[in-house]
Design a protein around this motif. Structure first.
Motif, PDB file in Angstrom:
ATOM      1  N   MET A   1      61.195  84.982  64.134  1.00  0.00           N
ATOM      2  CA  MET A   1      61.459  83.553  64.160  1.00  0.00           C
ATOM      3  C   MET A   1      60.189  82.822  63.764  1.00  0.00           C
ATOM      4  SD  MET A   1      63.855  81.495  65.914  1.00  0.00           S
ATOM      5  CE  MET A   1      63.961  80.046  66.844  1.00  0.00           C
ATOM      6  N   HIS A   2      60.310  81.880  62.837  1.00  0.00           N
ATOM      7  CA  HIS A   2      59.185  81.076  62.389  1.00  0.00           C
ATOM      8  C   HIS A   2      59.021  79.857  63.280  1.00  0.00           C
ATOM      9  CE1 HIS A   2      58.737  83.409  58.789  1.00  0.00           C
ATOM     10  NE2 HIS A   2      60.011  83.223  58.472  1.00  0.00           N
ATOM     11  N   PRO A   3      57.778  79.491  63.589  1.00  0.00           N
ATOM     12  CA  PRO A   3      57.585  78.282  64.391  1.00  0.00           C
ATOM     13  C   PRO A   3      58.027  77.049  63.594  1.00  0.00           C
ATOM     14  CG  PRO A   3      55.481  79.107  63.600  1.00  0.00           C
ATOM     15  CD  PRO A   3      56.528  80.116  63.212  1.00  0.00           C
ATOM     16  N   SER A   4      58.515  76.052  64.288  1.00  0.00           N
ATOM     17  CA  SER A   4      58.958  74.843  63.603  1.00  0.00           C
ATOM     18  C   SER A   4      57.744  74.011  63.199  1.00  0.00           C
ATOM     19  CB  SER A   4      59.886  74.029  64.499  1.00  0.00           C
ATOM     20  OG  SER A   4      59.189  73.618  65.657  1.00  0.00           O
ATOM     21  N   PRO A   5      57.857  73.255  62.107  1.00  0.00           N
ATOM     22  CA  PRO A   5      56.732  72.425  61.679  1.00  0.00           C
ATOM     23  C   PRO A   5      56.459  71.314  62.685  1.00  0.00           C
ATOM     24  CG  PRO A   5      58.663  72.008  60.312  1.00  0.00           C
ATOM     25  CD  PRO A   5      59.000  73.134  61.250  1.00  0.00           C
ATOM     26  N   VAL A   6      55.224  70.857  62.718  1.00  0.00           N
ATOM     27  CA  VAL A   6      54.844  69.778  63.625  1.00  0.00           C
ATOM     28  C   VAL A   6      55.569  68.496  63.234  1.00  0.00           C
ATOM     29  CG1 VAL A   6      52.919  68.384  64.446  1.00  0.00           C
ATOM     30  CG2 VAL A   6      52.608  70.827  64.073  1.00  0.00           C
ATOM     31  N   ASP A   7      55.625  68.204  61.938  1.00  0.00           N
ATOM     32  CA  ASP A   7      56.284  67.009  61.447  1.00  0.00           C
ATOM     33  C   ASP A   7      57.585  67.391  60.759  1.00  0.00           C
ATOM     34  OD1 ASP A   7      54.205  65.282  62.246  1.00  0.00           O
ATOM     35  OD2 ASP A   7      53.072  65.768  60.442  1.00  0.00           O
ATOM     36  N   PRO A   8      58.553  66.477  60.773  1.00  0.00           N
ATOM     37  CA  PRO A   8      59.782  66.770  60.037  1.00  0.00           C
ATOM     38  C   PRO A   8      59.531  66.760  58.535  1.00  0.00           C
ATOM     39  CG  PRO A   8      59.807  64.513  60.857  1.00  0.00           C
ATOM     40  CD  PRO A   8      58.571  65.178  61.411  1.00  0.00           C
ATOM     41  N   VAL A   9      60.480  67.238  57.795  1.00  0.00           N
ATOM     42  CA  VAL A   9      60.393  67.219  56.338  1.00  0.00           C
ATOM     43  C   VAL A   9      60.239  65.763  55.892  1.00  0.00           C
ATOM     44  CG1 VAL A   9      61.689  67.675  54.220  1.00  0.00           C
ATOM     45  CG2 VAL A   9      61.782  69.299  56.109  1.00  0.00           C
ATOM     46  N   PRO A  10      59.329  65.487  54.954  1.00  0.00           N
ATOM     47  CA  PRO A  10      59.132  64.098  54.518  1.00  0.00           C
ATOM     48  C   PRO A  10      60.388  63.537  53.856  1.00  0.00           C
ATOM     49  CG  PRO A  10      57.822  65.604  53.183  1.00  0.00           C
ATOM     50  CD  PRO A  10      58.468  66.415  54.248  1.00  0.00           C
ATOM     51  N   ASP A  11      60.557  62.231  53.971  1.00  0.00           N
ATOM     52  CA  ASP A  11      61.694  61.602  53.295  1.00  0.00           C
ATOM     53  C   ASP A  11      61.427  61.587  51.791  1.00  0.00           C
ATOM     54  OD1 ASP A  11      60.083  59.333  52.636  1.00  0.00           O
ATOM     55  OD2 ASP A  11      60.633  58.365  54.511  1.00  0.00           O
ATOM     56  N   ASP A  12      62.432  61.217  51.021  1.00  0.00           N
ATOM     57  CA  ASP A  12      62.335  61.257  49.557  1.00  0.00           C
ATOM     58  C   ASP A  12      61.191  60.407  49.022  1.00  0.00           C
ATOM     59  OD1 ASP A  12      64.476  62.976  49.466  1.00  0.00           O
ATOM     60  OD2 ASP A  12      65.939  61.438  48.900  1.00  0.00           O
ATOM     61  N   GLU A  13      61.008  59.208  49.562  1.00  0.00           N
ATOM     62  CA  GLU A  13      59.963  58.299  49.057  1.00  0.00           C
ATOM     63  C   GLU A  13      58.571  58.870  49.289  1.00  0.00           C
ATOM     64  OE1 GLU A  13      58.288  54.789  47.329  1.00  0.00           O
ATOM     65  OE2 GLU A  13      60.155  55.890  47.122  1.00  0.00           O
ATOM     66  N   HIS A  14      58.306  59.391  50.484  1.00  0.00           N
ATOM     67  CA  HIS A  14      56.988  59.969  50.770  1.00  0.00           C
ATOM     68  C   HIS A  14      56.752  61.226  49.925  1.00  0.00           C
ATOM     69  CE1 HIS A  14      57.241  57.375  54.378  1.00  0.00           C
ATOM     70  NE2 HIS A  14      55.949  57.260  54.125  1.00  0.00           N
ATOM     71  N   ALA A  15      57.770  62.037  49.756  1.00  0.00           N
ATOM     72  CA  ALA A  15      57.642  63.241  48.928  1.00  0.00           C
ATOM     73  C   ALA A  15      57.366  62.864  47.472  1.00  0.00           C
ATOM     74  CB  ALA A  15      58.902  64.092  49.027  1.00  0.00           C
ATOM     75  N   ARG A  16      58.016  61.809  46.968  1.00  0.00           N
ATOM     76  CA  ARG A  16      57.811  61.353  45.596  1.00  0.00           C
ATOM     77  C   ARG A  16      56.375  60.860  45.401  1.00  0.00           C
ATOM     78  NH1 ARG A  16      57.045  57.152  43.032  1.00  0.00           N
ATOM     79  NH2 ARG A  16      57.398  55.709  44.730  1.00  0.00           N
ATOM     80  N   ILE A  17      55.865  60.088  46.364  1.00  0.00           N
ATOM     81  CA  ILE A  17      54.497  59.578  46.272  1.00  0.00           C
ATOM     82  C   ILE A  17      53.488  60.727  46.310  1.00  0.00           C
ATOM     83  CG2 ILE A  17      52.736  58.217  47.483  1.00  0.00           C
ATOM     84  CD1 ILE A  17      55.093  56.317  48.314  1.00  0.00           C
ATOM     85  N   ALA A  18      53.709  61.682  47.198  1.00  0.00           N
ATOM     86  CA  ALA A  18      52.807  62.840  47.288  1.00  0.00           C
ATOM     87  C   ALA A  18      52.817  63.631  45.985  1.00  0.00           C
ATOM     88  CB  ALA A  18      53.207  63.734  48.457  1.00  0.00           C
ATOM     89  N   ALA A  19      53.999  63.869  45.424  1.00  0.00           N
ATOM     90  CA  ALA A  19      54.099  64.610  44.162  1.00  0.00           C
ATOM     91  C   ALA A  19      53.413  63.853  43.030  1.00  0.00           C
ATOM     92  CB  ALA A  19      55.562  64.880  43.820  1.00  0.00           C
ATOM     93  N   SER A  20      53.561  62.538  43.015  1.00  0.00           N
ATOM     94  CA  SER A  20      52.917  61.719  41.989  1.00  0.00           C
ATOM     95  C   SER A  20      51.392  61.822  42.100  1.00  0.00           C
ATOM     96  CB  SER A  20      53.368  60.268  42.130  1.00  0.00           C
ATOM     97  OG  SER A  20      52.708  59.456  41.193  1.00  0.00           O
ATOM     98  N   THR A  21      50.876  61.814  43.315  1.00  0.00           N
ATOM     99  CA  THR A  21      49.428  61.952  43.518  1.00  0.00           C
ATOM    100  C   THR A  21      48.948  63.312  43.029  1.00  0.00           C
ATOM    101  OG1 THR A  21      49.505  60.461  45.418  1.00  0.00           O
ATOM    102  CG2 THR A  21      47.577  61.905  45.237  1.00  0.00           C
ATOM    103  N   PHE A  22      49.684  64.359  43.363  1.00  0.00           N
ATOM    104  CA  PHE A  22      49.295  65.688  42.880  1.00  0.00           C
ATOM    105  C   PHE A  22      49.363  65.767  41.358  1.00  0.00           C
ATOM    106  CE2 PHE A  22      50.294  67.255  47.259  1.00  0.00           C
ATOM    107  CZ  PHE A  22      49.033  67.754  47.519  1.00  0.00           C
ATOM    108  N   ARG A  23      50.334  65.085  40.742  1.00  0.00           N
ATOM    109  CA  ARG A  23      50.404  65.065  39.283  1.00  0.00           C
ATOM    110  C   ARG A  23      49.142  64.437  38.692  1.00  0.00           C
ATOM    111  NH1 ARG A  23      55.658  64.339  39.748  1.00  0.00           N
ATOM    112  NH2 ARG A  23      55.601  62.067  39.793  1.00  0.00           N
ATOM    113  N   MET A  24      48.668  63.373  39.302  1.00  0.00           N
ATOM    114  CA  MET A  24      47.450  62.715  38.815  1.00  0.00           C
ATOM    115  C   MET A  24      46.236  63.626  38.979  1.00  0.00           C
ATOM    116  SD  MET A  24      47.835  59.794  37.429  1.00  0.00           S
ATOM    117  CE  MET A  24      49.282  60.485  36.664  1.00  0.00           C
ATOM    118  N   LEU A  25      46.262  64.489  39.968  1.00  0.00           N
ATOM    119  CA  LEU A  25      45.141  65.397  40.219  1.00  0.00           C
ATOM    120  C   LEU A  25      45.314  66.748  39.524  1.00  0.00           C
ATOM    121  CD1 LEU A  25      44.616  64.695  44.022  1.00  0.00           C
ATOM    122  CD2 LEU A  25      43.372  63.718  42.084  1.00  0.00           C
ATOM    123  N   SER A  26      46.353  66.876  38.695  1.00  0.00           N
ATOM    124  CA  SER A  26      46.625  68.161  38.058  1.00  0.00           C
ATOM    125  C   SER A  26      45.834  68.370  36.773  1.00  0.00           C
ATOM    126  CB  SER A  26      48.124  68.313  37.771  1.00  0.00           C
ATOM    127  OG  SER A  26      48.519  67.410  36.756  1.00  0.00           O
TER     128      SER A  26
END
Length: 115
Positions: free
Chosen positions: A1-26
């Motif tokens: 059994m895997h431990p559950s994450p501390v935070d829930p899965v990010p919502d779509d908007e936060h995930a989109r912003i994070a992905a956009s930031t990583f794209r800029m740093l790619s």
């Protein structure tokens, strides 16, 4: 059994912003430009010399970084000076560069082909 994450899965908007930031740093040149701007404000020509790119290439990267909200600029006469605008990204970039140092250090100490 895997431990559950501390935070829930990010919502779509936060995930989109994070992905956009990583794209800029790619892009390695954008990473170097952004790091230089965390150290001090600079003009395109100073940045170009610091990161080993042409002023035209640096200008294109700066435009993308500005659109992403990671860089701000100010005008002084006919010159534009740029600075990094997000301390959260600085921490992210510092941690990533620390990881890169760890990976390259580990690879050269043990086996240069290990990564």
């Amino acid at each position: 059994m895997h431990p559950s994450p501390v935070d829930p899965v990010p919502d779509d908007e936060h995930a989109r912003i994070a992905a956009s930031t990583f794209r800029m740093l790619s892009d390695a040149t954008r990473v170097k430009i952004l790091w230089a701007l965390f150290i001090e404000e600079a003009s395109v020509n100073v940045l170009a010399e610091a990161v080993g790119a042409t002023p035209a290439a640096v200008s294109q990267h700066l435009a993308k970084l500005r659109l992403a909200g990671l860089v701000e600029s100010r005008k002084e006469g006919t010159y534009a000076f740029y600075r990094a605008s997000d301390s959260h990204v600085r921490r992210l970039l510092a941690e990533t560069l620390s990881h890169a140092e760890h990976v390259t250090g580990a690879a050269t100490e043990d086996d240069p082909h290990s990564y």
